[in-house]
Design a protein around this motif. Sequence first.
Motif, PDB file in Angstrom:
ATOM      1  N   TYR A  44       8.614  17.900   5.773  1.00 56.50           N
ATOM      2  CA  TYR A  44       9.746  18.825   5.692  1.00 56.50           C
ATOM      3  C   TYR A  44       9.199  20.091   5.065  1.00 56.50           C
ATOM      4  N   LEU A  46       8.844  24.431   4.973  1.00 52.63           N
ATOM      5  CA  LEU A  46       9.512  25.707   5.209  1.00 52.63           C
ATOM      6  C   LEU A  46       8.462  26.769   5.505  1.00 52.63           C
ATOM      7  N   PHE A  58      11.974  25.535   9.600  1.00 52.71           N
ATOM      8  CA  PHE A  58      11.624  24.221   9.085  1.00 52.71           C
ATOM      9  C   PHE A  58      10.905  23.458  10.187  1.00 52.71           C
ATOM     10  N   GLU A  60       9.999  19.566  10.651  1.00 58.84           N
ATOM     11  CA  GLU A  60      10.358  18.294  10.033  1.00 58.84           C
ATOM     12  C   GLU A  60       9.810  17.140  10.859  1.00 58.84           C
TER      13      GLU A  60
END
Length: 105
Positions: A44, A46, A58, A60
Amino acid sequence: MTLNETQIVVIAEFVAKDGEEQQLIDNLFALVEPTHQEGGCIRYELNQDLDRPQVITFIEKWHSRETLDQHIAKPYIQNFFNGAGPRKPKHTESFTVTFHREFLH
């Protein structure tokens, strides 16, 4: 060559309103720590676009669709998406979220 289905990958791209990039980054960054505590979370992270700093993404990775669905249902995720009205996050001009299956060979 055989392809084996593995984890679920999510790419969530947010475009900040003019002049509100840092506020959006702060709001998104607040989601990182609690999400990392979730059992199904593999990745996860950014990211900010180098050429278009108003674009925040993001990347993920989740163990399964079930663990992703549990993440989406978390109150802090629901609150983020409902921050400035129905399903539109605060400080966000627009956003897209796409879901993918990762394949390894």
